[in-house]
Design an enzyme around this catalytic site. Sequence first.
Site, PDB file in Angstrom:
ATOM      1  N   ASP A  35       0.836  -1.206   0.000  1.00  0.00           N
ATOM      2  CA  ASP A  35       0.000   0.000   0.000  1.00  0.00           C
ATOM      3  C   ASP A  35       0.869   1.254   0.000  1.00  0.00           C
ATOM      4  O   ASP A  35       1.982   1.246   0.517  1.00  0.00           O
ATOM      5  CB  ASP A  35      -0.929  -0.018   1.220  1.00  0.00           C
ATOM      6  CG  ASP A  35      -2.118   0.921   1.060  1.00  0.00           C
ATOM      7  OD1 ASP A  35      -2.366   1.392  -0.073  1.00  0.00           O
ATOM      8  OD2 ASP A  35      -2.791   1.189   2.068  1.00  0.00           O
ATOM      9  N   HIS A  52       2.485   3.150  -9.002  1.00  0.00           N
ATOM     10  CA  HIS A  52       2.309   1.713  -9.267  1.00  0.00           C
ATOM     11  C   HIS A  52       3.516   1.175 -10.033  1.00  0.00           C
ATOM     12  O   HIS A  52       4.010   0.090  -9.755  1.00  0.00           O
ATOM     13  CB  HIS A  52       1.030   1.472 -10.065  1.00  0.00           C
ATOM     14  CG  HIS A  52      -0.221   1.881  -9.328  1.00  0.00           C
ATOM     15  ND1 HIS A  52      -0.442   1.560  -8.013  1.00  0.00           N
ATOM     16  CD2 HIS A  52      -1.316   2.589  -9.730  1.00  0.00           C
ATOM     17  CE1 HIS A  52      -1.621   2.052  -7.630  1.00  0.00           C
ATOM     18  NE2 HIS A  52      -2.160   2.679  -8.654  1.00  0.00           N
ATOM     19  N   LEU A 146      10.530 -21.117  -3.043  1.00  0.00           N
ATOM     20  CA  LEU A 146       9.465 -20.241  -2.532  1.00  0.00           C
ATOM     21  C   LEU A 146       8.151 -20.393  -3.310  1.00  0.00           C
ATOM     22  O   LEU A 146       8.156 -20.425  -4.540  1.00  0.00           O
ATOM     23  CB  LEU A 146       9.940 -18.786  -2.659  1.00  0.00           C
ATOM     24  CG  LEU A 146       8.948 -17.711  -2.204  1.00  0.00           C
ATOM     25  CD1 LEU A 146       8.871 -17.651  -0.683  1.00  0.00           C
ATOM     26  CD2 LEU A 146       9.346 -16.333  -2.759  1.00  0.00           C
TER      27      LEU A 146
HETATM   28  C1  IPE Z   1      -5.491  -2.807  -0.142  1.00  0.00           C
HETATM   29  O1  IPE Z   1      -5.129  -1.513  -0.390  1.00  0.00           O
HETATM   30  C2  IPE Z   1      -5.542  -3.600  -1.420  1.00  0.00           C
HETATM   31  C3  IPE Z   1      -4.259  -3.881  -2.044  1.00  0.00           C
HETATM   32  C4  IPE Z   1      -3.094  -3.598  -1.529  1.00  0.00           C
HETATM   33  C5  IPE Z   1      -4.332  -4.570  -3.297  1.00  0.00           C
HETATM   34  P1  IPE Z   1      -6.227  -0.367  -0.607  1.00  0.00           P
HETATM   35  O2  IPE Z   1      -5.479   0.904  -0.783  1.00  0.00           O
HETATM   36  O3  IPE Z   1      -7.156  -0.760  -1.710  1.00  0.00           O
HETATM   37  O4  IPE Z   1      -7.017  -0.412   0.763  1.00  0.00           O
HETATM   38  P2  IPE Z   1      -7.904   0.678   1.510  1.00  0.00           P
HETATM   39  O5  IPE Z   1      -8.942   1.149   0.532  1.00  0.00           O
HETATM   40  O6  IPE Z   1      -6.984   1.796   1.894  1.00  0.00           O
HETATM   41  O7  IPE Z   1      -8.457  -0.027   2.689  1.00  0.00           O
HETATM   42  C1  IPE Z   2      -1.474   0.138  -3.402  1.00  0.00           C
HETATM   43  O1  IPE Z   2      -1.291   1.508  -3.470  1.00  0.00           O
HETATM   44  C2  IPE Z   2      -1.743  -0.487  -4.757  1.00  0.00           C
HETATM   45  C3  IPE Z   2      -3.089  -1.014  -4.931  1.00  0.00           C
HETATM   46  C4  IPE Z   2      -4.022  -1.015  -4.027  1.00  0.00           C
HETATM   47  C5  IPE Z   2      -3.410  -1.562  -6.216  1.00  0.00           C
HETATM   48  P1  IPE Z   2      -2.502   2.536  -3.482  1.00  0.00           P
HETATM   49  O2  IPE Z   2      -2.848   2.841  -4.898  1.00  0.00           O
HETATM   50  O3  IPE Z   2      -3.615   2.052  -2.654  1.00  0.00           O
HETATM   51  O4  IPE Z   2      -1.805   3.798  -2.821  1.00  0.00           O
HETATM   52  P2  IPE Z   2      -2.469   4.843  -1.821  1.00  0.00           P
HETATM   53  O5  IPE Z   2      -3.059   4.082  -0.693  1.00  0.00           O
HETATM   54  O6  IPE Z   2      -3.508   5.591  -2.610  1.00  0.00           O
HETATM   55  O7  IPE Z   2      -1.331   5.709  -1.399  1.00  0.00           O
HETATM   56 MG    MG Z   3      -4.095   2.315  -0.708  1.00  0.00          MG
END
Ligand code: IPE
Ligand code: IPE
Ligand code: MG
Length: 270
Positions: A35, A52, A146
């Site tokens: 995240d 990403h 792994l």
């Molecule tokens: C959780 O992250 C999902 C993934 C890492 C794929 P999100 O960014 O989607 O989660 P929330 O919305 O902050 O809970």
């Molecule tokens: C995690 O990063 C990637 C996915 C959930 C696909 P985010 O895109 O959720 O990044 P933030 O939380 O907005 O910073």
């Molecule tokens: Mg996120």
Amino acid sequence: MKDLDRLALPGTPERDFLDQVDPSSLPRHVAIIMDGNGRWAQGRGLPRVEGHRAGIHAVREAVEGAARLELEALTLYAFSTENWKRPRWEIRALMALLKEYLQKELSALVDNNIRFRPIGRIHELEEDIQRGLERAVAATASNTGLLFQIALNYSGRAELVDLGRRIAEWAAAGALSPREIDEQWVAAHLETAGCPDPDLLIRTSGELRVSNFLLWQIAYTELYITPVLWPDFTALHLVRAVADFVRRERRFGGVVEPSPGNAEDELEET
Ligand code: IPE
Ligand code: IPE
Ligand code: MG
């Protein structure tokens, strides 16, 4: 453990930990909620998609780090069933990056003896992503190192709903009786069948929630939250999380018997 210099340089506390740790105390399975990509990009004045893209480097770090630590399994949460709520362009970019990752990284997975397994509602993804995933599964199926599970269009609730539907179908067909179902049976019919439950769950970017990840499997998992944003995550951060895990006392609802020495200390203190 292999290539320790690639995990932590000599003279660092992380390397001292690796040199001294009993390998049997390491987690067997580490799961990671990746995240913070969007915030990483926003902090640099870049579009979210660049976060990403930068996150792919961290995926490589985590996978190679887990392989060098000789963990049994690593599960990365890459796309949740709720992530479809995001703007179309972001979803399209995420899927394109996934396709690119599968093309570029497959040979490294094969070379590193890593077995690849996607979990989630894979049949709902684009055809060419499904083909790419199938190719990676087939090319790594006989690998013995792994187990690398990637959660795509995954959520813990969806996984349990899908199993509930299959149970109803089997029961209606007379192929399953209630007495057959116990916790082992459920675990053996989830997508993670055959993989031990995660011992350690890491979430980057400081969020204190599980966001629908592996709900059944994390019943007794140790949680480790780091403020590091996912694109900045390296094998060294994985080592730090593992070092923190090794110091934890896991109880699984029981009590930890004090050693005779400790018991006396406790009596003196009270
Ligand atoms: C959780 O992250 C999902 C993934 C890492 C794929 P999100 O960014 O989607 O989660 P929330 O919305 O902050 O809970
Ligand atoms: C995690 O990063 C990637 C996915 C959930 C696909 P985010 O895109 O959720 O990044 P933030 O939380 O907005 O910073
Ligand atoms: Mg996120």
